[in-house]
Design an enzyme around this catalytic site. Sequence first.
Site, short mmCIF file in Angstrom:
data_model
loop_
_atom_site.label_atom_id
_atom_site.label_comp_id
_atom_site.label_asym_id
_atom_site.label_seq_id
_atom_site.Cartn_x
_atom_site.Cartn_y
_atom_site.Cartn_z
N ASP A 75 -28.58 42.03 31.84
CA ASP A 75 -28.59 42.31 30.40
C ASP A 75 -27.63 43.46 30.09
OD1 ASP A 75 -29.60 42.03 27.79
OD2 ASP A 75 -31.17 43.53 28.12
N HIS A 76 -26.77 43.28 29.10
CA HIS A 76 -25.83 44.32 28.67
C HIS A 76 -25.00 44.91 29.81
CE1 HIS A 76 -27.33 44.44 24.53
NE2 HIS A 76 -28.55 44.38 25.03
N SER A 100 -37.92 42.45 19.27
CA SER A 100 -39.34 42.83 19.37
C SER A 100 -39.99 42.99 18.01
CB SER A 100 -39.49 44.14 20.16
OG SER A 100 -39.43 43.87 21.54
N THR A 131 -36.76 40.32 24.51
CA THR A 131 -37.90 41.20 24.27
C THR A 131 -38.06 42.18 25.42
OG1 THR A 131 -39.10 39.44 23.09
CG2 THR A 131 -40.41 41.28 23.91
P1 13P Z 1 -36.10 45.03 21.89
O1 13P Z 1 -35.85 46.50 22.04
O2 13P Z 1 -36.29 44.67 20.45
O3 13P Z 1 -37.22 44.55 22.75
O4 13P Z 1 -34.78 44.27 22.37
C1 13P Z 1 -34.54 44.05 23.73
C2 13P Z 1 -33.18 43.56 23.99
O5 13P Z 1 -32.42 43.18 23.13
C3 13P Z 1 -32.74 43.55 25.40
O6 13P Z 1 -31.41 43.18 25.55
O1 G3H Z 2 -30.84 46.82 25.85
C1 G3H Z 2 -31.95 47.25 25.73
C2 G3H Z 2 -33.01 46.92 26.70
O2 G3H Z 2 -34.25 47.15 26.10
C3 G3H Z 2 -32.84 47.68 27.99
O3 G3H Z 2 -33.18 49.00 27.83
O4 G3H Z 2 -31.40 50.25 29.02
O5 G3H Z 2 -33.63 51.27 28.58
O6 G3H Z 2 -33.39 49.45 30.29
P1 G3H Z 2 -32.87 50.07 28.99
ZN ZN Z 3 -30.18 43.78 23.93
#
Ligand code: 13P
Ligand code: G3H
Ligand code: ZN
Length: 312
Positions: free
Chosen positions: A82-83, A211, A252
């Site tokens: 993710d990201h 969320s 989420t």
């Molecule tokens: P929330 O912070 O709304 O749960 O989003 C999570 C998210 O986008 C993770 O990439």
């Molecule tokens: O991108 C947002 C996600 O909730 C991940 O958060 O970077 O704190 O793990 P985090």
């Molecule tokens: Zn995100």
Amino acid sequence: MPLISGKILFEVANEFNFAICGFNFNNLEFLKAILEGALEEEAPIFIQTSENAIRYAGIEYLSGIVHAIKDKYPLPFALHLDHGKSVESILLAINHGYTSVMIDWSDKPFEENLEITKEVVSLCAPLGISVEAELGKLVSLDVEPISRESFLVNPEEAKEFVDRTGIDALAPAIGTSHGVFKFKEKPKLDYERLKKVKELTGIALVLHGASSVYPEYVEEINKFGGELEGAKGLPEEAIKEAVRLGINKINTDTDLRLAFMATLRKFMAEERRSVDPRKFLKPAMDEVKKVVKRRIKISGSSGKAELFTKYL
Ligand code: 13P
Ligand code: G3H
Ligand code: ZN
């Protein structure tokens, strides 16, 4: 059973007009709660780790646990980064058996975002690994004073980006944001823009910052020492509408954290004579699992695992 490629998850969700949940995890407790919830719902899912999760736990632990337990869960699920913020991150994920990645240069100029995304696709596509990218910034429509055009996705740019990169999924900024404080007033999403992006690209779309920030958990956290006044998330009805208009993955993280922390705070306040962490962690995991099931239901992916039997 091998993990499934995000390519298949995105493709089928797009074809059948539903969304698959992407749940973030940082440790065994969340991972187990997510997989148990998905199994009970017979749902396909993305289990995902951010770069912060990797810094916290170590990618060997995170991917190691997933690969060790995957046969216990006869479900179509992908391990997703993710990201991801660099090619190095992407390579690390590839080398640890991730089956889906996100490259996120949405804070950089369009052409730079496009170039790095193309590079990531050229690395991942031959391996059957899916690539998600993002356009626009995750800023709430009601707290951001600058004009919408400067931070929300531009549908024409989205089309060009998809055509030139060959990505599998796009995360368009339409007014959501990460975390607990998403809106000051009434939650708003730019549905027209979402519709346009879907019409022009036809690609699988991802909703970040989805969320709902359920008030019962916020209240519990505040009751037991937290300070989350003003917390507000995306209502479930808004998520359903976004799915109807073409969202195929719902991310989420925050809702799972809230459920976990609310339960933990309550038990820590009440169970004063116990020093056994499992006494606290088990009910917190059970609460995370409840939220996982709730999110799967609103995404429309409950019972959809059967659509993937031919791929497993
Ligand atoms: P929330 O912070 O709304 O749960 O989003 C999570 C998210 O986008 C993770 O990439
Ligand atoms: O991108 C947002 C996600 O909730 C991940 O958060 O970077 O704190 O793990 P985090
Ligand atoms: Zn995100």
